[in-house]
Scaffold this motif. Sequence first.
Motif, PDB file in Angstrom:
ATOM      1  N   ASP A  78       0.820  -1.207   0.000  1.00 53.76           N
ATOM      2  CA  ASP A  78       0.000   0.000   0.000  1.00 53.76           C
ATOM      3  C   ASP A  78       0.857   1.261   0.000  1.00 53.76           C
ATOM      4  N   ARG A 108      -3.828   1.648  -8.142  1.00 54.47           N
ATOM      5  CA  ARG A 108      -4.191   1.205  -6.793  1.00 54.47           C
ATOM      6  C   ARG A 108      -4.012   2.365  -5.810  1.00 54.47           C
ATOM      7  N   ARG A 110      -4.038   5.614  -6.423  1.00 59.47           N
ATOM      8  CA  ARG A 110      -5.010   6.681  -6.690  1.00 59.47           C
ATOM      9  C   ARG A 110      -6.405   6.323  -6.189  1.00 59.47           C
ATOM     10  N   ALA A 111      -6.679   5.023  -6.079  1.00 60.14           N
ATOM     11  CA  ALA A 111      -7.997   4.585  -5.617  1.00 60.14           C
ATOM     12  C   ALA A 111      -8.099   4.567  -4.090  1.00 60.14           C
ATOM     13  N   MET A 112      -6.970   4.728  -3.393  1.00 57.69           N
ATOM     14  CA  MET A 112      -6.988   4.706  -1.932  1.00 57.69           C
ATOM     15  C   MET A 112      -7.690   5.950  -1.401  1.00 57.69           C
ATOM     16  N   ARG A 113      -8.591   5.766  -0.437  1.00 55.73           N
ATOM     17  CA  ARG A 113      -9.280   6.889   0.170  1.00 55.73           C
ATOM     18  C   ARG A 113      -8.441   7.474   1.315  1.00 55.73           C
ATOM     19  N   PRO A 114      -8.672   8.721   1.682  1.00 53.84           N
ATOM     20  CA  PRO A 114      -7.878   9.337   2.759  1.00 53.84           C
ATOM     21  C   PRO A 114      -7.890   8.532   4.053  1.00 53.84           C
ATOM     22  N   GLU A 115      -9.064   7.981   4.409  1.00 54.31           N
ATOM     23  CA  GLU A 115      -9.119   7.211   5.643  1.00 54.31           C
ATOM     24  C   GLU A 115      -8.279   5.934   5.544  1.00 54.31           C
ATOM     25  N   GLY A 116      -8.121   5.438   4.303  1.00 50.40           N
ATOM     26  CA  GLY A 116      -7.266   4.268   4.112  1.00 50.40           C
ATOM     27  C   GLY A 116      -5.807   4.598   4.336  1.00 50.40           C
ATOM     28  N   TRP A 118      -4.729   7.016   6.274  1.00 48.80           N
ATOM     29  CA  TRP A 118      -4.595   7.243   7.711  1.00 48.80           C
ATOM     30  C   TRP A 118      -4.483   5.910   8.463  1.00 48.80           C
TER      31      TRP A 118
END
Length: 239
Positions: A78, A108, A110-116, A118
Amino acid sequence: AIAGNARGPFPPPAFADVPEGSLRIGVLTETDVSADPARLGVVEDAAKALEARGHRLRPVGWAEIETPARASASAFADIAAANLAETTSRFGLDLEMVEPMTRAVIERGRAMRPEGVWSLINEMALIARDLWRLFEGIDCLICPMLTDQPKPVGSFPTDHDDWPLHFERMRAFAPLAALANLSGFPAITLPFGADGIGLPLPVQMIAPMGSEAVLLKLAAELEREARWQHRFAIAGACA
């Protein structure tokens, strides 16, 4: 030797003096993936050499390190994705110019969300915490570096987009490399013997944060055993 004050978000390192006397060595001779017996056996050989020099050995089972080891492998993938996504966006890299694997990892990220992201940062802290628990009873861990001989060029193809498979292949080859990278614990690798075709058999040692002196001391002791030498003299080095 490293000295000086860090001008950043982390405190400056405070390295201890080279430790004297007997150290507690944790010995891990197994992994959760298939491994060449010689590359596990060399760990035991190196541990016995350290024991002969007065250090104390304690067997470590895979179950004691499995949680941070597996978490570090996942987090490493990640982090690589997030870093590549950020870098390509900053420099405006054309994704059509990169190979399929790189493109897949960028997508992959770019698809990660901010909470991910964190959660990923928190995961890194938990990995370090879990590893500290192991080191409450040992001063250094000696363990396998690779599970097989160095692989030929092309063994990790990047002409496909199955990034989970790609990272799993790397983990199966070096199952504890990501653990040192993600935890912040210092590690060192050195050869301690040769396989049937003369390639070095490596061992990896991991020590607690700030314990680089421990690693250098133990590595020097293993090097004095002279269990592996280059077949040919290296320019500028002793034959």
